[in-house]
Design a protein around this motif. Structure first.
Motif, PDB file in Angstrom:
ATOM      1  N   THR A 153       0.867  -1.183   0.000  1.00 20.51           N
ATOM      2  CA  THR A 153       0.000   0.000   0.000  1.00 20.51           C
ATOM      3  C   THR A 153       0.908   1.239   0.000  1.00 20.51           C
ATOM      4  OG1 THR A 153      -0.028   0.291   2.412  1.00 20.51           O
ATOM      5  CG2 THR A 153      -1.714  -1.168   1.480  1.00 20.51           C
ATOM      6  N   LYS A 154       0.289   2.393  -0.172  1.00 16.34           N
ATOM      7  CA  LYS A 154       1.037   3.622   0.096  1.00 16.34           C
ATOM      8  C   LYS A 154       1.376   3.590   1.585  1.00 16.34           C
ATOM      9  CE  LYS A 154      -0.925   6.738  -3.318  1.00 16.34           C
ATOM     10  NZ  LYS A 154      -1.806   7.899  -3.542  1.00 16.34           N
ATOM     11  N   THR A 155       2.513   4.149   1.948  1.00 21.87           N
ATOM     12  CA  THR A 155       2.929   4.143   3.351  1.00 21.87           C
ATOM     13  C   THR A 155       1.881   4.836   4.233  1.00 21.87           C
ATOM     14  OG1 THR A 155       5.245   4.002   2.763  1.00 21.87           O
ATOM     15  CG2 THR A 155       4.751   4.915   4.943  1.00 21.87           C
ATOM     16  N   ALA A 156       1.235   5.866   3.723  1.00 18.95           N
ATOM     17  CA  ALA A 156       0.214   6.589   4.490  1.00 18.95           C
ATOM     18  C   ALA A 156      -0.999   5.702   4.814  1.00 18.95           C
ATOM     19  CB  ALA A 156      -0.236   7.821   3.710  1.00 18.95           C
ATOM     20  N   ASP A 157      -1.228   4.670   3.997  1.00 14.85           N
ATOM     21  CA  ASP A 157      -2.408   3.802   4.179  1.00 14.85           C
ATOM     22  C   ASP A 157      -2.094   2.536   4.955  1.00 14.85           C
ATOM     23  OD1 ASP A 157      -3.967   5.497   2.616  1.00 14.85           O
ATOM     24  OD2 ASP A 157      -3.467   4.429   0.757  1.00 14.85           O
ATOM     25  N   TYR A 158      -0.823   2.231   5.152  1.00 11.91           N
ATOM     26  CA  TYR A 158      -0.446   0.896   5.591  1.00 11.91           C
ATOM     27  C   TYR A 158      -1.018   0.482   6.953  1.00 11.91           C
ATOM     28  CZ  TYR A 158       3.221  -0.656   8.913  1.00 11.91           C
ATOM     29  OH  TYR A 158       3.888  -1.111  10.004  1.00 11.91           O
ATOM     30  N   LYS A 159      -0.990   1.370   7.928  1.00 11.13           N
ATOM     31  CA  LYS A 159      -1.492   1.007   9.262  1.00 11.13           C
ATOM     32  C   LYS A 159      -3.002   0.773   9.251  1.00 11.13           C
ATOM     33  CE  LYS A 159       2.179   2.923  12.059  1.00 11.13           C
ATOM     34  NZ  LYS A 159       2.646   4.030  12.904  1.00 11.13           N
ATOM     35  N   ASP A 160      -3.737   1.629   8.570  1.00  6.45           N
ATOM     36  CA  ASP A 160      -5.195   1.477   8.518  1.00  6.45           C
ATOM     37  C   ASP A 160      -5.593   0.198   7.790  1.00  6.45           C
ATOM     38  OD1 ASP A 160      -5.602   3.801   9.929  1.00  6.45           O
ATOM     39  OD2 ASP A 160      -5.883   5.060   8.150  1.00  6.45           O
ATOM     40  N   VAL A 161      -4.893  -0.093   6.696  1.00 11.30           N
ATOM     41  CA  VAL A 161      -5.198  -1.320   5.938  1.00 11.30           C
ATOM     42  C   VAL A 161      -4.839  -2.552   6.776  1.00 11.30           C
ATOM     43  CG1 VAL A 161      -4.550  -2.697   3.906  1.00 11.30           C
ATOM     44  CG2 VAL A 161      -4.967  -0.246   3.665  1.00 11.30           C
ATOM     45  N   ALA A 162      -3.712  -2.487   7.496  1.00 12.20           N
ATOM     46  CA  ALA A 162      -3.293  -3.614   8.334  1.00 12.20           C
ATOM     47  C   ALA A 162      -4.312  -3.870   9.445  1.00 12.20           C
ATOM     48  CB  ALA A 162      -1.916  -3.334   8.936  1.00 12.20           C
ATOM     49  N   LYS A 163      -4.813  -2.805  10.051  1.00 15.56           N
ATOM     50  CA  LYS A 163      -5.803  -2.951  11.126  1.00 15.56           C
ATOM     51  C   LYS A 163      -7.120  -3.502  10.574  1.00 15.56           C
ATOM     52  CE  LYS A 163      -3.859   0.641  14.065  1.00 15.56           C
ATOM     53  NZ  LYS A 163      -3.907   2.090  14.354  1.00 15.56           N
ATOM     54  N   ALA A 164      -7.532  -3.005   9.414  1.00 13.81           N
ATOM     55  CA  ALA A 164      -8.757  -3.505   8.788  1.00 13.81           C
ATOM     56  C   ALA A 164      -8.578  -4.976   8.401  1.00 13.81           C
ATOM     57  CB  ALA A 164      -9.101  -2.662   7.561  1.00 13.81           C
ATOM     58  N   GLY A 165      -7.380  -5.329   7.936  1.00 14.00           N
ATOM     59  CA  GLY A 165      -7.091  -6.708   7.552  1.00 14.00           C
ATOM     60  C   GLY A 165      -7.140  -7.659   8.733  1.00 14.00           C
ATOM     61  N   GLY A 166      -6.754  -7.158   9.898  1.00 11.81           N
ATOM     62  CA  GLY A 166      -6.760  -7.976  11.106  1.00 11.81           C
ATOM     63  C   GLY A 166      -8.151  -8.448  11.507  1.00 11.81           C
ATOM     64  N   LYS A 167      -9.173  -7.767  10.981  1.00 13.14           N
ATOM     65  CA  LYS A 167     -10.561  -8.153  11.291  1.00 13.14           C
ATOM     66  C   LYS A 167     -11.079  -9.170  10.276  1.00 13.14           C
ATOM     67  CE  LYS A 167     -11.523  -3.667  13.361  1.00 13.14           C
ATOM     68  NZ  LYS A 167     -11.603  -2.289  12.866  1.00 13.14           N
ATOM     69  N   MET A 168     -10.307  -9.448   9.232  1.00 15.40           N
ATOM     70  CA  MET A 168     -10.729 -10.400   8.208  1.00 15.40           C
ATOM     71  C   MET A 168     -10.246 -11.806   8.605  1.00 15.40           C
ATOM     72  SD  MET A 168     -12.278  -8.196   6.352  1.00 15.40           S
ATOM     73  CE  MET A 168     -12.732  -9.159   4.889  1.00 15.40           C
ATOM     74  N   THR A 169     -10.448 -12.761   7.694  1.00 20.49           N
ATOM     75  CA  THR A 169     -10.096 -14.156   7.999  1.00 20.49           C
ATOM     76  C   THR A 169      -8.902 -14.604   7.150  1.00 20.49           C
ATOM     77  OG1 THR A 169     -11.475 -15.061   6.255  1.00 20.49           O
ATOM     78  CG2 THR A 169     -12.536 -14.662   8.397  1.00 20.49           C
ATOM     79  N   LEU A 170      -8.386 -15.779   7.499  1.00 16.97           N
ATOM     80  CA  LEU A 170      -7.293 -16.379   6.728  1.00 16.97           C
ATOM     81  C   LEU A 170      -7.703 -16.544   5.256  1.00 16.97           C
ATOM     82  CD1 LEU A 170      -4.480 -17.784   6.753  1.00 16.97           C
ATOM     83  CD2 LEU A 170      -5.633 -19.886   7.431  1.00 16.97           C
ATOM     84  N   ALA A 171      -8.962 -16.939   5.034  1.00 12.15           N
ATOM     85  CA  ALA A 171      -9.448 -17.132   3.654  1.00 12.15           C
ATOM     86  C   ALA A 171      -9.423 -15.828   2.856  1.00 12.15           C
ATOM     87  CB  ALA A 171     -10.861 -17.715   3.666  1.00 12.15           C
TER      88      ALA A 171
END
Ligand code: ZN
Length: 149
Positions: free
Chosen positions: A71-89
């Protein structure tokens, strides 16, 4: 004959210059929750980037899964946190999220995966980060994704 040899020689130089372009990149990930590099560099004039991830550990994806998300560096933390709520699939990335410029699937020890990325998504000189979006990994498994320069 001399001219012909010279022409072949020139063609070989031209084709080796094309081969030298860095559009294929490889990253390794380990059971120690780390990548083998803090920097992935590609040329600024690639049409397509081929990114390969190899998990050189032994632990399964459910315990020590790794992927590469860009991601853009500015987006990376927000995307990582949102991803943490998703599943392995879902590879722990938010679905249909335009901030996700590239993602591989999550793999476990001994596995390799790769993804082809449309290089037109990236601008030379822009600040990008690659990271693993497996829950708890993104704050340490990260680095710079550098296009051109
Ligand atoms: Zn990971």
């Amino acid at each position: 004959m001399l001219a012909k040899g010279l022409l072949v020689g020139m063609m070989m130089v031209a084709s080796s210059a094309v081969m030298a372009k860095t559009c294929d990149v490889k990253v390794e990930a380990t059971d120690a929750m780390s990548f083998n590099t803090k920097e992935i560099k590609v040329d600024g004039d690639c049409k397509e980037i081929n990114l390969e991830l190899k998990h050189v550990g032994k632990l399964p994806a459910s315990a020590m899964g790794h992927n590469v998300v860009i991601t853009k560096t500015a987006d990376y933390k927000d995307v990582a946190k949102a991803g943490g709520k998703m599943t392995l699939a879902d590879s722990y990335v938010p679905k249909d999220d335009a901030r996700v410029l590239a993602v591989t699937k999550i793999i476990g020890g001994g596995e390799t995966t790769s993804v082809k990325i449309d290089a037109s998504k990236f601008k030379a000189g822009e600040d990008y980060t690659f990271f693993c979006s497996f829950p708890g990994h993104w704050s340490v498994m990260k680095g710079k994704f550098i296009v051109g320069g």
